[in-house]
Design a protein around this motif. Structure first.
Motif, PDB file in Angstrom:
ATOM      1  N   PRO A   1       0.725  -1.530   0.038  1.00  0.00           N
ATOM      2  CA  PRO A   1      -0.268   0.202   0.039  1.00  0.00           C
ATOM      3  C   PRO A   1       0.706   1.167  -0.443  1.00  0.00           C
ATOM      4  CG  PRO A   1      -1.122  -2.224   1.593  1.00  0.00           C
ATOM      5  CD  PRO A   1       0.333  -2.023   1.397  1.00  0.00           C
TER       6      PRO A   1
ATOM      7  N   ARG B   1       0.568   4.229  -2.491  1.00  0.00           N
ATOM      8  CA  ARG B   1       0.500   5.900  -2.456  1.00  0.00           C
ATOM      9  C   ARG B   1       1.429   6.789  -2.847  1.00  0.00           C
ATOM     10  NH1 ARG B   1      -1.845   3.160   2.346  1.00  0.00           N
ATOM     11  NH2 ARG B   1      -0.434   2.401   3.187  1.00  0.00           N
TER      12      ARG B   1
ATOM     13  N   HIS C   1      -8.001  -5.226  -3.260  1.00  0.00           N
ATOM     14  CA  HIS C   1      -7.871  -3.963  -1.615  1.00  0.00           C
ATOM     15  C   HIS C   1      -7.945  -5.076  -1.228  1.00  0.00           C
ATOM     16  CE1 HIS C   1      -8.202  -0.541   0.819  1.00  0.00           C
ATOM     17  NE2 HIS C   1      -7.979  -1.184   1.647  1.00  0.00           N
TER      18      HIS C   1
ATOM     19  N   GLY D   1      -4.912  -0.117   1.961  1.00  0.00           N
ATOM     20  CA  GLY D   1      -4.929   0.325   0.485  1.00  0.00           C
ATOM     21  C   GLY D   1      -4.774  -0.768  -0.300  1.00  0.00           C
TER      22      GLY D   1
END
Ligand code: CMP
Length: 139
Positions: free
Chosen positions: A10, A14, A39, A68
């Motif tokens: 994640p 990001r 996810h 995420g």
């Protein structure tokens, strides 16, 4: 020829470095044979990291892994497992060699951008955990 499972975690998604990570693998001669974004649920992350279930960091690791979306991929090439592990660098980015993915991008031993199978038996569990036989079939 060997196959391995890699995950852009994640934090990597990001930080917008999905393409950077996959590009490094491709430039090293590895071929993406299956790829998807997901996810993960807590249960899915716990199943994936079941070998670590007794470790003190298990709860935190599995929380992080479902914080995420992740990018899951099966890679193929000569010596794929070692190649990916060498390119990732040490688990703890503070100990990772110059030029490795974790040295360049990771913030901590937990938020370490990328996962790669550590042995053929591990890859044999991890690839079918996320991809069906049809999805990893050579065409
Ligand atoms: P990964 O290669 O995905 O395999 C297991 C993961 O557990 C590892 O990367 C790290 O993200 C995490 N991990 C390993 N050791 C620790 C630790 N001491 N503290 C927190 N997380 C860890």
């Amino acid at each position: 020829m060997e196959r391995t499972l890699s995950i852009v975690k994640p934090d990597g998604v990001r930080k917008n470095i999905v393409g950077e990570v996959i590009g490094r693998f491709e430039k090293a001669g590895l071929q993406v044979i299956a790829l998807k974004m997901a996810h993960l649920s807590k249960a899915e992350a716990e199943g994936f990291y079941a070998v670590h279930s007794k470790r003190p960091f298990f709860g935190s690791l599995t929380e992080f892994m479902c914080s995420g979306p992740v990018v899951l991929m099966a890679l193929e090439g000569p010596d794929a497992i070692k190649k990916v592990r060498d390119m990732m660098g040490a688990t703890d980015p503070a100990k990772a060699a110059q030029g490795t993915i974790r040295k360049d991008f990771a913030d901590s031993i937990e938020s370490n951008i990328v996962h790669g199978s550590d042995a053929p038996e591990t890859a044999g569990f991890e690839i079918p955990y996320f991809f069906s036989a049809l999805e990893t079939m050579r065409r």
